[in-house]
Design an enzyme around this catalytic site. Structure first.
Site, mmCIF file in Angstrom:
data_model
loop_
_atom_site.group_PDB
_atom_site.id
_atom_site.type_symbol
_atom_site.label_atom_id
_atom_site.label_comp_id
_atom_site.label_asym_id
_atom_site.label_seq_id
_atom_site.Cartn_x
_atom_site.Cartn_y
_atom_site.Cartn_z
ATOM 1 N N HIS A 134 0.839 -1.175 -0.170
ATOM 2 C CA HIS A 134 0.149 0.049 0.148
ATOM 3 C C HIS A 134 0.759 1.168 0.210
ATOM 4 C CE1 HIS A 134 -3.851 -1.820 0.650
ATOM 5 N NE2 HIS A 134 -2.475 -3.075 1.400
ATOM 6 N N SER A 159 2.900 -4.521 4.070
ATOM 7 C CA SER A 159 3.724 -2.969 3.460
ATOM 8 C C SER A 159 4.149 -2.754 4.783
ATOM 9 C CB SER A 159 2.566 -1.878 3.138
ATOM 10 O OG SER A 159 1.979 -3.466 3.011
HETATM 11 C C1 LIG Z 1 -7.382 -10.458 4.233
HETATM 12 C C2 LIG Z 1 -6.220 -9.859 4.137
HETATM 13 C C3 LIG Z 1 -5.522 -8.917 3.091
HETATM 14 C C4 LIG Z 1 -4.627 -8.009 3.483
HETATM 15 N N1 LIG Z 1 -4.019 -7.800 2.502
HETATM 16 C C5 LIG Z 1 -2.802 -6.931 2.923
HETATM 17 C C6 LIG Z 1 -2.067 -6.452 1.850
HETATM 18 O O1 LIG Z 1 -3.096 -6.154 1.102
HETATM 19 N N2 LIG Z 1 -0.939 -5.440 2.407
HETATM 20 C C7 LIG Z 1 -0.544 -5.357 3.273
HETATM 21 O O2 LIG Z 1 0.576 -4.611 3.657
HETATM 22 N N3 LIG Z 1 -1.105 -5.965 4.626
HETATM 23 C C8 LIG Z 1 -2.417 -7.252 3.903
HETATM 24 N N4 LIG Z 1 -2.768 -7.665 4.833
HETATM 25 C C9 LIG Z 1 -2.289 -8.340 6.273
HETATM 26 C C10 LIG Z 1 -0.807 -8.960 6.568
HETATM 27 O O3 LIG Z 1 -1.359 -10.223 5.798
HETATM 28 C C11 LIG Z 1 -0.656 -9.154 7.433
HETATM 29 O O4 LIG Z 1 0.156 -8.043 8.425
HETATM 30 C C12 LIG Z 1 0.852 -9.714 7.392
HETATM 31 O O5 LIG Z 1 1.107 -11.205 7.003
HETATM 32 C C13 LIG Z 1 1.054 -9.830 9.413
HETATM 33 O O6 LIG Z 1 3.045 -10.976 8.719
HETATM 34 P P1 LIG Z 1 2.515 -11.946 10.192
HETATM 35 O O7 LIG Z 1 4.405 -12.035 10.415
HETATM 36 O O8 LIG Z 1 3.020 -10.844 11.856
HETATM 37 O O9 LIG Z 1 1.462 -12.698 11.023
HETATM 38 P P2 LIG Z 1 1.747 -14.101 10.015
HETATM 39 O O10 LIG Z 1 1.485 -14.312 8.812
HETATM 40 O O11 LIG Z 1 0.617 -15.109 10.641
HETATM 41 O O12 LIG Z 1 2.865 -15.379 11.060
HETATM 42 C C14 LIG Z 1 2.795 -15.282 12.107
HETATM 43 C C15 LIG Z 1 3.619 -16.740 12.727
HETATM 44 O O13 LIG Z 1 4.077 -17.197 13.576
HETATM 45 C C16 LIG Z 1 3.347 -18.709 14.089
HETATM 46 N N5 LIG Z 1 2.664 -18.914 15.736
HETATM 47 C C17 LIG Z 1 2.050 -18.157 16.259
HETATM 48 N N6 LIG Z 1 1.763 -18.697 16.999
HETATM 49 C C18 LIG Z 1 2.941 -19.473 17.215
HETATM 50 C C19 LIG Z 1 3.559 -20.205 18.465
HETATM 51 N N7 LIG Z 1 2.653 -20.540 19.719
HETATM 52 N N8 LIG Z 1 4.146 -20.746 18.252
HETATM 53 C C20 LIG Z 1 5.498 -20.838 17.482
HETATM 54 N N9 LIG Z 1 4.694 -20.632 16.014
HETATM 55 C C21 LIG Z 1 3.635 -19.744 16.351
HETATM 56 C C22 LIG Z 1 2.366 -19.135 12.793
HETATM 57 O O14 LIG Z 1 2.329 -20.245 12.291
HETATM 58 C C23 LIG Z 1 2.715 -18.093 11.301
HETATM 59 O O15 LIG Z 1 3.553 -18.755 10.898
HETATM 60 C C24 LIG Z 1 -4.053 -8.612 4.342
HETATM 61 C C25 LIG Z 1 -4.592 -9.384 5.784
HETATM 62 C C26 LIG Z 1 -5.194 -10.235 5.654
HETATM 63 C C27 LIG Z 1 -6.088 -11.588 6.454
#
Ligand SMILES: Cc1cc2nc3c(=O)[nH]c(=O)nc-3n(C[C@H](O)[C@H](O)[C@H](O)COP(=O)(O)OP(=O)(O)OC[C@H]3O[C@@H](n4cnc5c(N)ncnc54)[C@H](O)[C@@H]3O)c2cc1C
Length: 486
Positions: free
Chosen positions: A49, A339
Protein backbone atom coordinates in the site's frame (compact mmCIF):
# COMPACT_ATOMS: atom_id res chain seq x y z
CA UNK A 1 21.93 -20.20 24.49
CA UNK A 2 20.63 -17.96 21.71
CA UNK A 3 20.93 -14.20 21.79
CA UNK A 4 17.55 -13.68 20.12
CA UNK A 5 14.62 -16.05 19.58
CA UNK A 6 12.05 -14.82 17.08
CA UNK A 7 8.72 -16.58 17.49
CA UNK A 8 6.71 -16.62 14.26
CA UNK A 9 8.04 -17.03 10.73
CA UNK A 10 5.58 -14.85 8.83
CA UNK A 11 6.63 -11.70 6.97
CA UNK A 12 7.43 -9.84 10.19
CA UNK A 13 9.44 -12.59 11.92
CA UNK A 14 11.28 -13.50 8.72
CA UNK A 15 12.27 -9.85 8.15
CA UNK A 16 13.52 -9.53 11.73
CA UNK A 17 15.53 -12.74 11.28
CA UNK A 18 17.07 -11.41 8.09
CA UNK A 19 17.87 -8.02 9.62
CA UNK A 20 19.46 -9.62 12.71
CA UNK A 21 21.52 -12.02 10.57
CA UNK A 22 23.66 -9.01 9.68
CA UNK A 23 25.18 -9.06 13.19
CA UNK A 24 27.51 -11.29 15.19
CA UNK A 25 24.76 -12.83 17.34
CA UNK A 26 23.07 -16.24 17.62
CA UNK A 27 19.52 -16.03 16.31
CA UNK A 28 16.78 -18.66 16.12
CA UNK A 29 13.54 -18.33 14.14
CA UNK A 30 10.79 -20.57 15.51
CA UNK A 31 7.44 -21.52 14.00
CA UNK A 32 4.82 -24.06 14.92
CA UNK A 33 4.08 -24.93 11.30
CA UNK A 34 5.99 -27.17 8.90
CA UNK A 35 6.86 -24.32 6.54
CA UNK A 36 7.69 -20.63 6.72
CA UNK A 37 4.74 -18.30 5.96
CA UNK A 38 1.87 -20.60 6.91
CA UNK A 39 -0.02 -17.85 8.79
CA UNK A 40 -1.62 -14.65 7.51
CA UNK A 41 1.34 -13.89 5.27
CA UNK A 42 0.33 -16.59 2.80
CA UNK A 43 -3.25 -15.35 2.26
CA UNK A 44 -3.90 -11.64 1.77
CA UNK A 45 -4.35 -9.07 -1.00
CA UNK A 46 -0.58 -8.94 -1.64
CA UNK A 47 -0.60 -5.15 -2.03
CA UNK A 48 2.23 -2.89 -0.98
CA UNK A 49 0.00 0.00 0.00
CA UNK A 50 1.01 3.60 -0.64
CA UNK A 51 -0.05 4.68 2.87
CA UNK A 52 -2.89 7.22 2.33
CA UNK A 53 -5.48 5.12 4.13
CA UNK A 54 -3.94 5.02 7.63
CA UNK A 55 -4.91 7.60 10.23
CA UNK A 56 -2.12 10.22 10.50
CA UNK A 57 -0.01 9.89 13.62
CA UNK A 58 -0.50 6.13 13.96
CA UNK A 59 2.24 3.53 13.78
CA UNK A 60 0.42 2.12 10.76
CA UNK A 61 0.74 5.42 8.88
CA UNK A 62 4.41 5.86 9.73
CA UNK A 63 5.54 2.28 9.11
CA UNK A 64 3.46 1.80 5.94
CA UNK A 65 4.97 4.86 4.27
CA UNK A 66 8.49 3.94 5.45
CA UNK A 67 8.06 0.29 4.46
CA UNK A 68 6.70 1.08 1.00
CA UNK A 69 9.89 2.94 0.10
CA UNK A 70 12.06 -0.05 1.03
CA UNK A 71 10.53 -2.62 -1.33
CA UNK A 72 12.50 -1.89 -4.53
CA UNK A 73 15.84 -2.44 -2.83
CA UNK A 74 14.69 -5.41 -0.77
CA UNK A 75 13.01 -7.21 -3.67
CA UNK A 76 16.07 -6.57 -5.78
CA UNK A 77 18.36 -8.05 -3.13
CA UNK A 78 16.06 -11.00 -2.48
CA UNK A 79 14.99 -11.57 -6.11
CA UNK A 80 11.29 -11.48 -5.19
CA UNK A 81 8.63 -10.56 -7.77
CA UNK A 82 7.34 -7.02 -7.08
CA UNK A 83 5.66 -4.56 -9.45
CA UNK A 84 5.01 -0.93 -8.56
CA UNK A 85 1.87 -0.70 -10.71
CA UNK A 86 0.06 1.99 -8.69
CA UNK A 87 -3.43 1.94 -7.20
CA UNK A 88 -6.69 3.74 -7.84
CA UNK A 89 -9.41 4.31 -5.27
CA UNK A 90 -12.45 4.65 -7.45
CA UNK A 91 -15.41 6.87 -6.62
CA UNK A 92 -18.72 5.52 -7.86
CA UNK A 93 -20.76 8.60 -6.96
CA UNK A 94 -20.33 12.34 -6.39
CA UNK A 95 -20.45 11.83 -2.60
CA UNK A 96 -17.62 9.33 -2.81
CA UNK A 97 -15.48 11.97 -4.52
CA UNK A 98 -15.50 13.86 -1.19
CA UNK A 99 -14.03 10.80 0.52
CA UNK A 100 -11.39 10.57 -2.23
CA UNK A 101 -10.37 14.14 -1.42
CA UNK A 102 -10.19 13.29 2.29
CA UNK A 103 -7.94 10.32 1.49
CA UNK A 104 -5.74 12.59 -0.60
CA UNK A 105 -5.32 14.98 2.35
CA UNK A 106 -4.67 12.08 4.70
CA UNK A 107 -2.04 10.72 2.31
CA UNK A 108 -0.32 14.12 2.16
CA UNK A 109 -0.31 14.29 5.96
CA UNK A 110 1.27 10.82 6.05
CA UNK A 111 3.95 11.90 3.56
CA UNK A 112 2.86 9.70 0.65
CA UNK A 113 4.60 10.92 -2.51
CA UNK A 114 3.01 11.21 -5.97
CA UNK A 115 -0.68 11.24 -5.00
CA UNK A 116 -3.18 12.67 -7.49
CA UNK A 117 -6.95 13.07 -7.64
CA UNK A 118 -7.98 12.30 -11.22
CA UNK A 119 -11.20 12.76 -13.13
CA UNK A 120 -13.26 10.31 -15.09
CA UNK A 121 -11.43 10.78 -18.41
CA UNK A 122 -7.95 10.14 -17.04
CA UNK A 123 -9.31 7.19 -15.10
CA UNK A 124 -10.70 5.73 -18.34
CA UNK A 125 -7.31 6.18 -20.01
CA UNK A 126 -5.58 4.33 -17.18
CA UNK A 127 -8.28 1.67 -16.79
CA UNK A 128 -10.39 1.26 -19.93
CA UNK A 129 -12.44 -1.59 -18.41
CA UNK A 130 -13.61 0.27 -15.33
CA UNK A 131 -17.39 0.60 -15.02
CA UNK A 132 -19.17 3.55 -16.61
CA UNK A 133 -20.48 5.01 -13.33
CA UNK A 134 -16.96 5.66 -12.01
CA UNK A 135 -16.67 9.41 -11.43
CA UNK A 136 -12.98 9.81 -10.54
CA UNK A 137 -10.22 8.32 -8.44
CA UNK A 138 -7.32 8.79 -6.09
CA UNK A 139 -4.22 7.73 -7.99
CA UNK A 140 -1.31 6.49 -5.85
CA UNK A 141 1.64 5.70 -8.08
CA UNK A 142 3.75 4.18 -5.32
CA UNK A 143 1.43 1.25 -4.55
CA UNK A 144 2.61 -2.14 -5.75
CA UNK A 145 1.87 -5.85 -5.92
CA UNK A 146 4.07 -8.61 -4.56
CA UNK A 147 4.20 -12.31 -3.84
CA UNK A 148 3.90 -12.20 -0.02
CA UNK A 149 4.83 -15.81 0.73
CA UNK A 150 7.82 -15.61 -1.62
CA UNK A 151 8.91 -12.50 0.27
CA UNK A 152 8.80 -14.25 3.67
CA UNK A 153 10.48 -17.35 2.25
CA UNK A 154 13.22 -15.28 0.67
CA UNK A 155 13.87 -13.46 3.97
CA UNK A 156 14.02 -16.77 5.83
CA UNK A 157 16.33 -18.35 3.23
CA UNK A 158 18.61 -15.33 3.32
CA UNK A 159 18.60 -15.33 7.14
CA UNK A 160 19.49 -19.05 7.26
CA UNK A 161 22.27 -18.55 4.71
CA UNK A 162 23.63 -15.81 6.98
CA UNK A 163 23.65 -18.11 10.02
CA UNK A 164 20.16 -17.97 11.59
CA UNK A 165 18.85 -21.30 12.96
CA UNK A 166 15.36 -22.17 11.71
CA UNK A 167 13.21 -24.41 13.88
CA UNK A 168 9.93 -25.35 12.22
CA UNK A 169 7.26 -27.69 13.60
CA UNK A 170 8.16 -26.19 16.99
CA UNK A 171 5.21 -24.72 18.87
CA UNK A 172 5.88 -22.36 21.76
CA UNK A 173 3.83 -23.63 24.70
CA UNK A 174 5.13 -21.52 27.55
CA UNK A 175 7.88 -19.05 28.44
CA UNK A 176 9.80 -18.94 31.69
CA UNK A 177 11.19 -15.50 32.49
CA UNK A 178 14.50 -15.72 34.34
CA UNK A 179 17.30 -13.31 35.18
CA UNK A 180 18.98 -12.11 31.97
CA UNK A 181 16.82 -14.18 29.63
CA UNK A 182 14.09 -16.69 28.97
CA UNK A 183 13.49 -20.41 28.67
CA UNK A 184 11.06 -21.06 25.84
CA UNK A 185 9.18 -24.33 26.32
CA UNK A 186 8.22 -25.74 22.95
CA UNK A 187 6.53 -28.87 21.63
CA UNK A 188 10.03 -30.25 20.89
CA UNK A 189 12.62 -28.84 23.32
CA UNK A 190 13.45 -26.03 25.70
CA UNK A 191 15.17 -23.09 24.02
CA UNK A 192 17.24 -20.66 26.09
CA UNK A 193 17.58 -17.09 24.86
CA UNK A 194 18.53 -13.63 26.07
CA UNK A 195 15.94 -11.77 23.97
CA UNK A 196 12.57 -12.65 22.44
CA UNK A 197 10.62 -11.19 19.53
CA UNK A 198 6.92 -12.06 19.50
CA UNK A 199 5.83 -12.05 15.83
CA UNK A 200 3.11 -14.66 16.10
CA UNK A 201 0.33 -12.92 14.17
CA UNK A 202 -3.07 -14.09 15.35
CA UNK A 203 -1.50 -15.64 18.45
CA UNK A 204 0.54 -12.64 19.61
CA UNK A 205 -1.86 -12.11 22.53
CA UNK A 206 -1.19 -15.67 23.73
CA UNK A 207 2.60 -15.20 23.66
CA UNK A 208 2.23 -11.73 25.23
CA UNK A 209 0.39 -13.39 28.12
CA UNK A 210 3.30 -15.83 28.54
CA UNK A 211 5.60 -12.77 28.68
CA UNK A 212 3.27 -11.19 31.25
CA UNK A 213 2.77 -8.07 29.13
CA UNK A 214 -0.18 -5.69 29.49
CA UNK A 215 -3.24 -7.59 28.26
CA UNK A 216 -4.59 -7.15 24.75
CA UNK A 217 -6.60 -9.51 22.64
CA UNK A 218 -6.31 -10.36 18.98
CA UNK A 219 -9.61 -10.75 17.19
CA UNK A 220 -9.54 -12.66 13.91
CA UNK A 221 -11.28 -10.87 11.02
CA UNK A 222 -11.70 -12.98 7.93
CA UNK A 223 -11.25 -11.87 4.31
CA UNK A 224 -12.30 -14.13 1.43
CA UNK A 225 -11.03 -14.03 -2.16
CA UNK A 226 -11.60 -15.44 -5.64
CA UNK A 227 -8.56 -16.03 -7.81
CA UNK A 228 -9.00 -16.10 -11.58
CA UNK A 229 -6.67 -17.69 -14.06
CA UNK A 230 -4.27 -15.77 -16.24
CA UNK A 231 -6.87 -15.20 -19.01
CA UNK A 232 -8.33 -12.43 -16.84
CA UNK A 233 -5.11 -10.91 -15.46
CA UNK A 234 -4.96 -8.31 -18.25
CA UNK A 235 -8.38 -6.83 -17.46
CA UNK A 236 -6.97 -4.25 -15.06
CA UNK A 237 -3.62 -2.45 -14.99
CA UNK A 238 -3.63 -1.10 -11.43
CA UNK A 239 -4.88 -2.15 -8.02
CA UNK A 240 -8.51 -0.97 -8.06
CA UNK A 241 -9.98 -0.16 -4.65
CA UNK A 242 -13.44 0.99 -3.76
CA UNK A 243 -13.90 3.76 -1.25
CA UNK A 244 -12.87 2.34 2.16
CA UNK A 245 -15.29 1.72 5.02
CA UNK A 246 -14.57 1.71 8.77
CA UNK A 247 -14.07 -2.09 8.51
CA UNK A 248 -11.34 -1.97 5.90
CA UNK A 249 -10.14 -1.02 2.49
CA UNK A 250 -13.13 -2.59 0.75
CA UNK A 251 -13.24 -5.11 -2.08
CA UNK A 252 -10.44 -4.71 -4.59
CA UNK A 253 -9.84 -5.93 -8.11
CA UNK A 254 -6.18 -6.39 -9.00
CA UNK A 255 -3.77 -8.27 -11.19
CA UNK A 256 -1.41 -10.47 -9.19
CA UNK A 257 2.32 -10.32 -9.65
CA UNK A 258 2.10 -13.67 -11.48
CA UNK A 259 -0.52 -12.39 -13.95
CA UNK A 260 -3.76 -13.74 -12.46
CA UNK A 261 -6.76 -11.60 -11.46
CA UNK A 262 -7.69 -11.39 -7.77
CA UNK A 263 -10.91 -10.05 -6.23
CA UNK A 264 -11.71 -9.68 -2.53
CA UNK A 265 -11.69 -9.45 0.45
CA UNK A 266 -14.78 -9.10 2.62
CA UNK A 267 -14.40 -8.44 6.34
CA UNK A 268 -16.13 -10.74 8.82
CA UNK A 269 -15.35 -11.22 12.52
CA UNK A 270 -14.86 -14.89 13.36
CA UNK A 271 -14.32 -16.75 16.62
CA UNK A 272 -11.70 -19.28 15.63
CA UNK A 273 -8.13 -18.21 14.82
CA UNK A 274 -7.70 -21.09 12.36
CA UNK A 275 -11.01 -20.61 10.49
CA UNK A 276 -9.85 -19.99 6.93
CA UNK A 277 -12.90 -21.58 5.29
CA UNK A 278 -14.60 -19.78 2.41
CA UNK A 279 -18.38 -19.40 2.36
CA UNK A 280 -20.98 -19.13 -0.40
CA UNK A 281 -22.31 -15.88 1.07
CA UNK A 282 -18.84 -14.38 1.44
CA UNK A 283 -17.82 -15.15 -2.12
CA UNK A 284 -21.14 -13.92 -3.52
CA UNK A 285 -20.66 -10.65 -1.62
CA UNK A 286 -17.15 -10.02 -3.00
CA UNK A 287 -18.19 -10.90 -6.56
CA UNK A 288 -21.14 -8.48 -6.38
CA UNK A 289 -18.95 -5.74 -4.91
CA UNK A 290 -16.15 -6.28 -7.43
CA UNK A 291 -18.62 -6.05 -10.31
CA UNK A 292 -19.36 -2.45 -9.28
CA UNK A 293 -15.72 -1.62 -10.09
CA UNK A 294 -15.28 -3.78 -13.17
CA UNK A 295 -17.60 -6.46 -14.47
CA UNK A 296 -15.69 -7.96 -17.38
CA UNK A 297 -14.39 -10.97 -15.48
CA UNK A 298 -15.95 -14.34 -16.11
CA UNK A 299 -16.81 -16.61 -13.19
CA UNK A 300 -15.83 -19.54 -15.39
CA UNK A 301 -12.23 -18.39 -14.98
CA UNK A 302 -12.21 -18.68 -11.18
CA UNK A 303 -9.57 -21.29 -10.34
CA UNK A 304 -9.77 -21.18 -6.56
CA UNK A 305 -11.05 -19.30 -3.54
CA UNK A 306 -9.25 -18.77 -0.25
CA UNK A 307 -9.45 -16.76 2.96
CA UNK A 308 -7.01 -15.03 5.30
CA UNK A 309 -7.43 -13.79 8.87
CA UNK A 310 -6.50 -10.29 9.98
CA UNK A 311 -4.98 -10.07 13.46
CA UNK A 312 -7.04 -7.09 14.66
CA UNK A 313 -7.39 -5.36 18.02
CA UNK A 314 -9.96 -2.91 19.32
CA UNK A 315 -7.33 -0.11 19.36
CA UNK A 316 -6.92 -0.35 15.60
CA UNK A 317 -3.16 0.30 15.52
CA UNK A 318 -0.14 -2.03 15.51
CA UNK A 319 1.07 -2.91 19.02
CA UNK A 320 4.87 -2.75 18.99
CA UNK A 321 6.04 -2.60 22.56
CA UNK A 322 8.18 -4.12 25.32
CA UNK A 323 6.06 -6.48 27.47
CA UNK A 324 8.98 -7.31 29.74
CA UNK A 325 12.68 -6.39 29.72
CA UNK A 326 14.32 -8.39 26.91
CA UNK A 327 11.22 -8.95 24.76
CA UNK A 328 9.51 -7.05 21.93
CA UNK A 329 5.92 -7.59 20.77
CA UNK A 330 5.16 -7.05 17.08
CA UNK A 331 1.44 -7.63 17.59
CA UNK A 332 -1.88 -6.70 15.97
CA UNK A 333 -0.10 -6.55 12.66
CA UNK A 334 -3.17 -6.52 10.44
CA UNK A 335 -3.30 -4.60 7.16
CA UNK A 336 -1.05 -2.85 6.08
CA UNK A 337 1.28 -5.21 7.92
CA UNK A 338 2.85 -6.68 4.82
CA UNK A 339 3.65 -3.24 3.39
CA UNK A 340 5.02 -2.19 6.77
CA UNK A 341 6.96 -5.39 7.52
CA UNK A 342 10.48 -4.15 6.63
CA UNK A 343 9.92 -0.97 8.65
CA UNK A 344 8.41 -2.95 11.56
CA UNK A 345 11.54 -5.09 11.50
CA UNK A 346 13.81 -2.04 11.65
CA UNK A 347 11.82 -0.73 14.61
CA UNK A 348 11.97 -4.09 16.42
CA UNK A 349 15.75 -4.33 15.92
CA UNK A 350 16.16 -0.79 17.28
CA UNK A 351 14.03 -1.70 20.35
CA UNK A 352 16.20 -4.77 21.00
CA UNK A 353 19.27 -2.56 20.77
CA UNK A 354 17.80 -0.08 23.23
CA UNK A 355 17.32 -2.97 25.65
CA UNK A 356 20.98 -3.86 25.54
CA UNK A 357 21.41 -6.24 22.58
CA UNK A 358 24.91 -5.66 21.19
CA UNK A 359 24.84 -5.33 17.43
CA UNK A 360 28.26 -5.66 15.81
CA UNK A 361 28.22 -6.24 12.06
CA UNK A 362 29.58 -9.48 10.60
CA UNK A 363 32.11 -9.11 7.84
CA UNK A 364 30.51 -11.96 5.83
CA UNK A 365 26.84 -10.87 5.77
CA UNK A 366 25.35 -11.28 2.31
CA UNK A 367 22.05 -9.49 1.67
CA UNK A 368 21.65 -11.10 -1.76
CA UNK A 369 19.53 -14.18 -2.28
CA UNK A 370 18.81 -15.56 -5.73
CA UNK A 371 15.54 -17.25 -6.66
CA UNK A 372 16.08 -20.73 -7.98
CA UNK A 373 16.19 -21.16 -11.74
CA UNK A 374 12.75 -21.42 -13.33
CA UNK A 375 12.39 -23.68 -16.35
CA UNK A 376 9.29 -21.72 -17.47
CA UNK A 377 11.38 -18.54 -17.84
CA UNK A 378 14.26 -20.13 -19.79
CA UNK A 379 14.94 -19.84 -23.51
CA UNK A 380 15.06 -23.09 -25.51
CA UNK A 381 18.86 -23.13 -25.53
CA UNK A 382 18.97 -22.54 -21.75
CA UNK A 383 16.53 -25.41 -21.32
CA UNK A 384 18.69 -27.72 -23.43
CA UNK A 385 21.76 -26.86 -21.36
CA UNK A 386 19.86 -27.35 -18.08
CA UNK A 387 18.60 -30.78 -19.17
CA UNK A 388 22.08 -31.77 -20.30
CA UNK A 389 23.42 -30.95 -16.83
CA UNK A 390 20.51 -32.60 -15.00
CA UNK A 391 17.97 -34.75 -16.89
CA UNK A 392 15.38 -34.07 -14.13
CA UNK A 393 14.87 -30.61 -15.69
CA UNK A 394 13.51 -32.46 -18.71
CA UNK A 395 10.64 -34.01 -16.74
CA UNK A 396 7.71 -31.59 -16.52
CA UNK A 397 5.66 -32.27 -13.39
CA UNK A 398 3.23 -29.31 -13.39
CA UNK A 399 1.90 -28.83 -16.90
CA UNK A 400 -0.09 -25.66 -16.20
CA UNK A 401 2.92 -23.71 -14.87
CA UNK A 402 5.73 -25.74 -16.52
CA UNK A 403 7.53 -26.86 -13.39
CA UNK A 404 10.07 -29.66 -13.69
CA UNK A 405 11.22 -32.39 -11.34
CA UNK A 406 14.69 -30.81 -11.20
CA UNK A 407 13.23 -27.59 -9.80
CA UNK A 408 11.19 -29.45 -7.18
CA UNK A 409 14.29 -31.34 -6.01
CA UNK A 410 16.17 -28.02 -5.82
CA UNK A 411 13.31 -26.43 -3.80
CA UNK A 412 13.49 -29.25 -1.26
CA UNK A 413 17.28 -29.00 -0.94
CA UNK A 414 17.55 -25.21 -0.58
CA UNK A 415 18.02 -23.55 2.83
CA UNK A 416 14.63 -23.58 4.61
CA UNK A 417 13.58 -26.03 1.88
CA UNK A 418 10.10 -27.34 1.02
CA UNK A 419 8.60 -30.08 3.18
CA UNK A 420 4.95 -30.06 2.11
CA UNK A 421 2.95 -30.04 -1.11
CA UNK A 422 1.93 -26.40 -0.52
CA UNK A 423 5.56 -25.57 0.26
CA UNK A 424 6.50 -26.73 -3.25
CA UNK A 425 3.50 -24.85 -4.65
CA UNK A 426 4.47 -21.56 -3.03
CA UNK A 427 8.10 -21.82 -4.11
CA UNK A 428 7.54 -22.90 -7.71
CA UNK A 429 3.80 -22.52 -8.53
CA UNK A 430 3.38 -26.26 -9.10
CA UNK A 431 -0.37 -26.71 -8.56
CA UNK A 432 -1.25 -23.02 -8.91
CA UNK A 433 -2.48 -23.24 -12.48
CA UNK A 434 -5.86 -23.93 -13.96
CA UNK A 435 -5.99 -27.58 -12.83
CA UNK A 436 -4.98 -26.63 -9.26
CA UNK A 437 -2.71 -29.63 -8.81
CA UNK A 438 -5.11 -32.23 -10.24
CA UNK A 439 -2.32 -33.54 -12.47
CA UNK A 440 0.88 -32.82 -10.56
CA UNK A 441 -0.03 -33.30 -6.89
CA UNK A 442 0.60 -37.11 -6.72
CA UNK A 443 3.92 -36.64 -8.51
CA UNK A 444 4.94 -33.83 -6.11
CA UNK A 445 4.10 -36.16 -3.20
CA UNK A 446 6.26 -38.88 -4.76
CA UNK A 447 9.23 -36.50 -5.12
CA UNK A 448 8.86 -35.11 -1.58
CA UNK A 449 8.66 -38.65 -0.18
CA UNK A 450 11.76 -39.76 -2.07
CA UNK A 451 13.89 -36.68 -1.33
CA UNK A 452 12.90 -36.28 2.35
CA UNK A 453 12.92 -40.01 3.08
CA UNK A 454 9.36 -39.81 4.45
CA UNK A 455 6.75 -42.47 3.58
CA UNK A 456 4.41 -41.41 0.76
CA UNK A 457 1.39 -41.66 3.05
CA UNK A 458 2.95 -39.25 5.58
CA UNK A 459 3.37 -36.33 3.17
CA UNK A 460 0.90 -33.54 4.00
CA UNK A 461 -0.71 -30.77 1.99
CA UNK A 462 0.32 -27.99 4.39
CA UNK A 463 -0.22 -28.64 8.09
CA UNK A 464 0.47 -31.51 10.46
CA UNK A 465 -2.22 -34.13 9.99
CA UNK A 466 -3.21 -32.70 6.59
CA UNK A 467 -2.73 -36.05 4.88
CA UNK A 468 -3.61 -36.42 1.23
CA UNK A 469 -4.19 -40.15 1.22
CA UNK A 470 -6.24 -42.31 3.58
CA UNK A 471 -4.86 -45.72 2.57
CA UNK A 472 -3.70 -47.93 -0.26
CA UNK A 473 -6.41 -49.39 -2.47
CA UNK A 474 -4.53 -52.70 -2.72
CA UNK A 475 -4.32 -52.94 1.10
CA UNK A 476 -8.10 -52.79 1.18
CA UNK A 477 -8.28 -55.56 -1.42
CA UNK A 478 -6.01 -57.85 0.58
CA UNK A 479 -8.05 -57.13 3.73
CA UNK A 480 -11.05 -58.49 1.82
CA UNK A 481 -12.79 -55.12 1.39
CA UNK A 482 -12.77 -55.48 -2.39
CA UNK A 483 -12.29 -57.91 -5.19
CA UNK A 484 -8.59 -57.99 -6.15
CA UNK A 485 -9.46 -59.47 -9.54
CA UNK A 486 -12.12 -56.92 -10.40
C1 LIG B 1 -7.66 -10.55 4.19
C2 LIG B 1 -6.33 -9.87 4.41
C3 LIG B 1 -5.83 -8.97 3.50
C4 LIG B 1 -4.63 -8.32 3.71
N1 LIG B 1 -4.10 -7.54 2.73
C5 LIG B 1 -2.93 -6.92 2.93
C6 LIG B 1 -2.34 -6.16 1.91
O1 LIG B 1 -2.79 -6.15 0.77
N2 LIG B 1 -1.21 -5.46 2.20
C7 LIG B 1 -0.67 -5.45 3.43
O2 LIG B 1 0.29 -4.73 3.64
N3 LIG B 1 -1.16 -6.25 4.41
C8 LIG B 1 -2.26 -6.99 4.18
N4 LIG B 1 -2.77 -7.79 5.14
C9 LIG B 1 -2.05 -7.93 6.40
C10 LIG B 1 -0.84 -8.85 6.27
O3 LIG B 1 -1.19 -10.05 5.64
C11 LIG B 1 -0.31 -9.13 7.67
O4 LIG B 1 -0.11 -7.91 8.32
C12 LIG B 1 1.00 -9.87 7.68
O5 LIG B 1 0.94 -11.01 6.86
C13 LIG B 1 1.31 -10.27 9.11
O6 LIG B 1 2.48 -11.01 9.16
P1 LIG B 1 2.96 -11.59 10.53
O7 LIG B 1 4.33 -12.11 10.31
O8 LIG B 1 2.73 -10.62 11.63
O9 LIG B 1 1.94 -12.78 10.86
P2 LIG B 1 1.80 -14.25 10.27
O10 LIG B 1 2.09 -14.30 8.83
O11 LIG B 1 0.45 -14.75 10.70
O12 LIG B 1 2.94 -15.06 11.01
C14 LIG B 1 2.81 -15.46 12.36
C15 LIG B 1 3.51 -16.81 12.52
O13 LIG B 1 3.54 -17.15 13.89
C16 LIG B 1 3.41 -18.56 14.00
N5 LIG B 1 2.98 -18.89 15.38
C17 LIG B 1 1.83 -18.53 15.97
N6 LIG B 1 1.79 -19.02 17.23
C18 LIG B 1 2.94 -19.70 17.42
C19 LIG B 1 3.47 -20.44 18.52
N7 LIG B 1 2.82 -20.58 19.69
N8 LIG B 1 4.67 -21.04 18.37
C20 LIG B 1 5.36 -20.92 17.20
N9 LIG B 1 4.89 -20.24 16.13
C21 LIG B 1 3.70 -19.63 16.25
C22 LIG B 1 2.39 -18.89 12.93
O14 LIG B 1 2.46 -20.24 12.54
C23 LIG B 1 2.77 -17.94 11.81
O15 LIG B 1 3.63 -18.53 10.86
C24 LIG B 1 -3.93 -8.52 4.92
C25 LIG B 1 -4.42 -9.46 5.84
C26 LIG B 1 -5.58 -10.16 5.56
C27 LIG B 1 -6.03 -11.22 6.48
Amino acid sequence: MFDVAIIGAGAVGAFVARDLSRYRINVVLIDKELEVSEGTTKANSAIIHAGYDCVPGTLKAKLNVQGNKMFDRICDELDVPFKRIGSLVIALSKEQLDIINELYERGRANGVPGLEVIGRERLKELEPNVNEDATGALYAKTAGIISPYELALACAENAVTNGVTLKLDTEVKDIEIKKGGFIIKTSREDIETRYIVNATGLFADVINRMLKGDEFSINPRKGEYCLFDKNDGHLVNHVLFQVPTPRGKGVLVTPTVHGNLLIGPNSVNVDIKEDVSTTGNGLEYIVNCARKTMNKFSMRDVITSFAGLRASTSGGDFIINVPVQGAVNAAAIDSPGLSSSPAISEMVVQMLKEQGLKLIEKDYYNPVRKRQIRFADMSDSEREKAIEKNPLYGRVICRCETVTEGEIVDAIKRPAGARTVDGVKRRLRAGMGRCQGGFCMPKVVEILSRELGIPYMDIVKDKKGGYLFTGRIKDNYTKGDGDANA
